[in-house]
Design a protein around this motif. Structure first.
Motif, PDB file in Angstrom:
ATOM      1  N   THR A 148       0.838  -1.196   0.000  1.00  0.00           N
ATOM      2  CA  THR A 148       0.000   0.000   0.000  1.00  0.00           C
ATOM      3  C   THR A 148       0.872   1.245   0.000  1.00  0.00           C
ATOM      4  O   THR A 148       1.906   1.292   0.676  1.00  0.00           O
ATOM      5  N   VAL A 149       0.455   2.254  -0.777  1.00  0.00           N
ATOM      6  CA  VAL A 149       1.120   3.560  -0.718  1.00  0.00           C
ATOM      7  C   VAL A 149       0.664   4.242   0.572  1.00  0.00           C
ATOM      8  O   VAL A 149      -0.510   4.607   0.718  1.00  0.00           O
ATOM      9  N   VAL A 150       1.587   4.385   1.521  1.00  0.00           N
ATOM     10  CA  VAL A 150       1.233   4.927   2.834  1.00  0.00           C
ATOM     11  C   VAL A 150       1.696   6.361   3.014  1.00  0.00           C
ATOM     12  O   VAL A 150       1.271   7.038   3.962  1.00  0.00           O
ATOM     13  N   GLY A 151       2.567   6.831   2.131  1.00  0.00           N
ATOM     14  CA  GLY A 151       3.041   8.209   2.234  1.00  0.00           C
ATOM     15  C   GLY A 151       3.365   8.765   0.858  1.00  0.00           C
ATOM     16  O   GLY A 151       3.825   8.036  -0.025  1.00  0.00           O
ATOM     17  N   ARG A 152       3.089  10.065   0.679  1.00  0.00           N
ATOM     18  CA  ARG A 152       3.346  10.708  -0.619  1.00  0.00           C
ATOM     19  C   ARG A 152       4.003  12.062  -0.349  1.00  0.00           C
ATOM     20  O   ARG A 152       3.478  12.876   0.415  1.00  0.00           O
TER      21      ARG A 152
END
Length: 464
Positions: A256-260
């Motif tokens: 999962t993409v948890v930070g951008r």
């Protein structure tokens, strides 16, 4: 470590692996060794590969399939250049846009809401443009070549930098999933035409503190969006501003993409953002490590139970075989005894038959007053004395027939004189009952062997 179900030998390997790699987290060391079947050499080589940015054995092939990545903004911490820590805020000065009164705070909120909706609207417009064919589809033919080209060009322009993963995006995802580590995906456009990208690479990513943190806590994969591989990754994670750093981690068993992190920011700001995302999502990796350890422990326990069961079966089978061998030995012994008994009975039957058959060859006893008769006294092994008269012309064979057919005589015997001791006949040399007549005395007469008038002969049992 004993509470985790490890043996003393396994605990020693965990400590040794920790000394070799310098990894502070003993649970991570244990997890790596478990996945490599407690082979320190293989585990250490895999650790070196990751530390140097090379794919591990889990993603050695460039054709490896990437796990699905969940890109849901509700699950992400999003940071932009306009937020605290961004380069835009830093350029404004210490006072920056931080509101000092109620009116300023309301303006700050309105500006934040406007920026959010503007960025969302621009993303929707970009998606429709892409869907409608505004961007030409690019076919990825050499993803590893695209990545290695980006790394070479980055190294030439910016010598100071974290270690980039020298593999495809799919390989990086698989390694991060297997190693239970955070993966940072870095994308940028041509730095010569994007000042924010150039500043971010030259100052932020070149900071020693940023380099040390990224190399220690994460895997870093990068690519230029002008290449087919970079463009494909950009499309999958919806990039709006460059430079972009997206942090991907295993969450609820899904990558999962948890930070951008969008846009330029200072080194201090990037470290704060990275630490915030890591702190918020470390619990998921800890849970994944615990689950993996429990699965490995369960599998190990099951293997040990299966091995113990197989060994028990082998032991039972060996006991059955030993029992069968003992029974076979007893049976063979009984058969041997039975064979001996039957042989003895058969021999007795044969001897009884021979005595009946040979009785007709026993010479008649001459009268007392017949000239040339010899009175012979036989001393049997039982102590019994037999007295019988023979003619001096009777042979030793006929004397044998008399003794052999007598019920008190042994079956195997020899006839000897007392003094001087001579063997007149012995079954050890020849058995006339079986048709053997080669004994030198067997056909001699009593007179020929020197017997006269009254003699005493001894009958010795050869089977005694």
């Amino acid at each position: 470590m004993e509470a985790d179900g490890l043996t003393n030998e396994q605990t020693e390997k965990v400590l040794q692996f920790q000394d070799l790699t310098g990894i502070d987290d003993m649970n991570r060391c244990r997890d790596v060794l478990i996945r490599h079947s407690w082979d320190i050499e293989v585990a250490f080589q895999e650790h070196l590969n990751i530390r140097e940015g090379r794919p591990t054995m889990f993603a050695a092939s460039t054709d490896v399939r990437a796990p699905t990545v969940i890109n849901d903004r509700f699950l992400q911490q999003v940071f932009s250049a306009n937020m605290p820590g961004g380069r835009t805020i830093s350029r404004v000065g210490p006072a920056g846009p931080v509101p000092r009164n109620f009116t300023g705070f309301v303006g700050y909120v309105i500006n934040f809401v406007f920026q959010y909706f503007y960025s969302t609207f621009s993303s929707i417009v970009s998606a429709f443009v892409n869907f409608g064919g505004g961007n030409e589809q690019r076919i990825v033919t050499d993803p590893l070549g695209d990545v290695m080209k980006f790394i070479r060009e980055y190294y030439e322009r910016y010598p100071e930098h974290p270690v980039f993963y020298q593999g495809t995006y799919a390989q990086a995802l698989n390694d991060a999933k297997q190693e239970l580590r955070f993966l940072i995906v870095y994308l940028h456009k041509d730095p010569t035409k994007n000042p924010d990208v150039d500043t971010f690479c030259r100052e932020t990513l070149a900071s020693p503190s940023v380099i040390e943190y990224i190399n220690t806590h994460t895997l870093l994969w990068g690519c230029d969006v002008s290449s087919p591989e970079g463009y494909r990754v950009m499309q999958s994670i919806t990039v709006r501003n460059f430079p972009l750093m997206a942090m991907i981690s295993l969450r609820a068993n899904r990558m999962t993409v948890v930070g951008r992190f969008e846009g330029d920011c200072t080194a201090e700001g990037l470290l704060r953002r990275l630490r915030a995302v890591v702190a918020a999502n470390e619990v998921w990796l800890s849970q994944a490590r615990a689950d993996r350890l429990e699965r490995n422990f369960t599998q190990t326990l099951r293997r040990q139970q299966d091995l113990a069961y197989e060994q028990s079966l082998l032991a039972d089978e060996e006991k059955e075989r030993q029992k069968q061998r003992e029974l076979d030995a007893v049976r063979q012994q009984q058969e041997a005894v039975e064979q001996e008994r039957r042989a003895a009975e058969l021999r007795k039957e044969n001897i009884a038959r021979q005595k009946i058959e040979l009785a007709r060859f026993v010479p008649t006893e001459p009268p007392v007053d017949v000239m040339g008769s010899i009175a012979v006294v036989f001393k049997l092994p039982s102590g019994k004395r037999l007295e019988r008269r023979f003619r001096e012309t009777d042979t030793i064979l006929e004397v044998y027939y008399f003794l052999f057919c007598h019920p008190d005589s042994p079956d195997e015997f020899e006839i000897t004189t007392n003094f001087p001791k001579r063997v007149l006949y012995s079954n050890a040399d020849c058995n006339p009952a079986e048709g053997c007549f080669t004994n030198e005395n067997i056909n001699k007469t009593l007179r020929d062997v020197g017997l006269k008038n009254r003699e005493v002969l001894f009958v010795n049992d050869l089977e005694a």
